[in-house]
Write an enzyme that holds these catalytic residues in place. Structure first.
Site, PDB file in Angstrom:
ATOM      1  N   ASP A 165       0.820  -1.206   0.000  1.00 53.75           N
ATOM      2  CA  ASP A 165       0.000   0.000   0.000  1.00 53.75           C
ATOM      3  C   ASP A 165       0.857   1.261   0.000  1.00 53.75           C
ATOM      4  O   ASP A 165       2.041   1.246   0.338  1.00 53.75           O
ATOM      5  CB  ASP A 165      -0.900   0.026   1.242  1.00 53.75           C
ATOM      6  CG  ASP A 165      -2.166  -0.795   1.062  1.00 53.75           C
ATOM      7  OD1 ASP A 165      -2.422  -1.259  -0.064  1.00 53.75           O
ATOM      8  OD2 ASP A 165      -2.898  -0.976   2.054  1.00 53.75           O
ATOM      9  N   LYS A 201      -3.237   3.087  -2.834  1.00 54.03           N
ATOM     10  CA  LYS A 201      -4.426   3.896  -3.066  1.00 54.03           C
ATOM     11  C   LYS A 201      -4.437   4.993  -1.997  1.00 54.03           C
ATOM     12  O   LYS A 201      -4.287   4.712  -0.818  1.00 54.03           O
ATOM     13  CB  LYS A 201      -5.705   3.062  -2.948  1.00 54.03           C
ATOM     14  CG  LYS A 201      -5.840   1.982  -4.002  1.00 54.03           C
ATOM     15  CD  LYS A 201      -6.984   1.035  -3.706  1.00 54.03           C
ATOM     16  CE  LYS A 201      -8.342   1.693  -3.805  1.00 54.03           C
ATOM     17  NZ  LYS A 201      -8.713   2.073  -5.189  1.00 54.03           N
ATOM     18  N   MET A 253     -10.298   8.691   7.845  1.00 55.34           N
ATOM     19  CA  MET A 253     -10.452   9.377   6.553  1.00 55.34           C
ATOM     20  C   MET A 253     -11.498  10.479   6.625  1.00 55.34           C
ATOM     21  O   MET A 253     -12.274  10.675   5.692  1.00 55.34           O
ATOM     22  CB  MET A 253     -10.804   8.359   5.451  1.00 55.34           C
ATOM     23  CG  MET A 253      -9.740   7.290   5.238  1.00 55.34           C
ATOM     24  SD  MET A 253     -10.268   5.940   4.148  1.00 55.34           S
ATOM     25  CE  MET A 253     -11.333   4.997   5.252  1.00 55.34           C
TER      26      MET A 253
END
Length: 250
Positions: free
Chosen positions: A36, A57, A170
């Site tokens: 990642d 991502k 997030m």
């Protein structure tokens, strides 16, 4: 077709030495590692023998679609005997692990999941404030307000408002929308919260504020991933910060 085995390993919150011993040993034996964006270069140094594939991502940035990551993982298992899928935090929390496991199941490929330390725990450790506290916080909620393309919105507001301590993943880039939703949902404007950036890393930073002040964070240009911690357990830290509001603590 003969296939290898895949290990989904939690890289932890950032610091290379917070990966589990099992995870590190598997990295050292891997033939191929798909990693990642949040995985630190120091952690990749554990597997110099492996073929490294960046499948990172990041929110609001151009990145590889999940379906292509799934295919690359299956293809790697057909080519290599020991494949590691190295995922930030814990693979089973907001990491799209289920989609990758489903792809492996459909392809008949064996796999194993190795857990990791999630960002909420690292942020709590950095702040030195427990997510739970006797008589004050008896439950903890992990949630995200982020909605992916083509996904239906989730009812994240009600459980966050009801929780003693809530950790929002997030959510800092959507700070204004998050604050408005929580205020409309009944959370008090003076509710204390912390924002922790780069949890577990030397450049970790912390901000203490109220829910009413949270929209200010929407304009910040944070260099690293950030997490939002909400609840009365942060009231004392907020009181300490009131003399110099919005000051980052290194």
């Amino acid at each position: 077709m003969t296939s290898g085995k895949v290990w989904l390993i939690g890289a932890g919150p950032g610091a290379a030495d917070l990966i589990t011993v099992r995870g590190m040993r598997l990295l050292q034996a891997a033939d191929c590692v798909l990693y990642d964006a949040l995985v630190q270069p120091e952690m990749l140094a554990y597997c110099p023998q492996a073929t490294l594939i960046d499948v990172g991502k990041r929110c609001d940035q151009a990145s590889m679609q999940q379906k292509f990551i799934n295919k690359m993982l299956v293809d790697a298992a057909h080519k290599y005997q020991r494949v590691v899928r190295l995922k930030g935090g814990d693979p089973m929390l907001f990491g799209r692990a289920q989609e990758e496991l489903h792809a492996l199941d459909e392809a008949g490929i064996a796999y194993e999941v190795v857990p990791g330390i999630t960002a909420a725990l690292a942020a709590s450790a950095d702040a030195g404030i427990s997510l739970t506290s006797r008589g004050l916080a008896r439950n903890v909620l992990f949630a995200t307000a982020r909605v992916g393309h083509g996904e239906d919105p989730s009812d994240w507001v009600r459980p966050v408002v009801a929780a003693d301590t809530a950790v929002l993943y997030m959510g800092v880039k959507q700070a204004a929308e998050v604050a408005a939703a929580l205020l409309a949902g009944g959370l008090r404007a003076d509710t204390p919260l912390l924002i922790i950036e780069n949890a577990s890393l030397p450049q970790s930073r912390e901000w203490a504020m109220t829910l009413a002040e949270l929209p200010l964070a929407a304009s910040w240009q944070l260099a690293g991933p950030a997490i939002l911690l909400i609840g009365e357990v942060y009231r004392a830290r907020l009181a300490l910060a009131e003399a110099a509001p919005m000051q980052a603590r290194a």
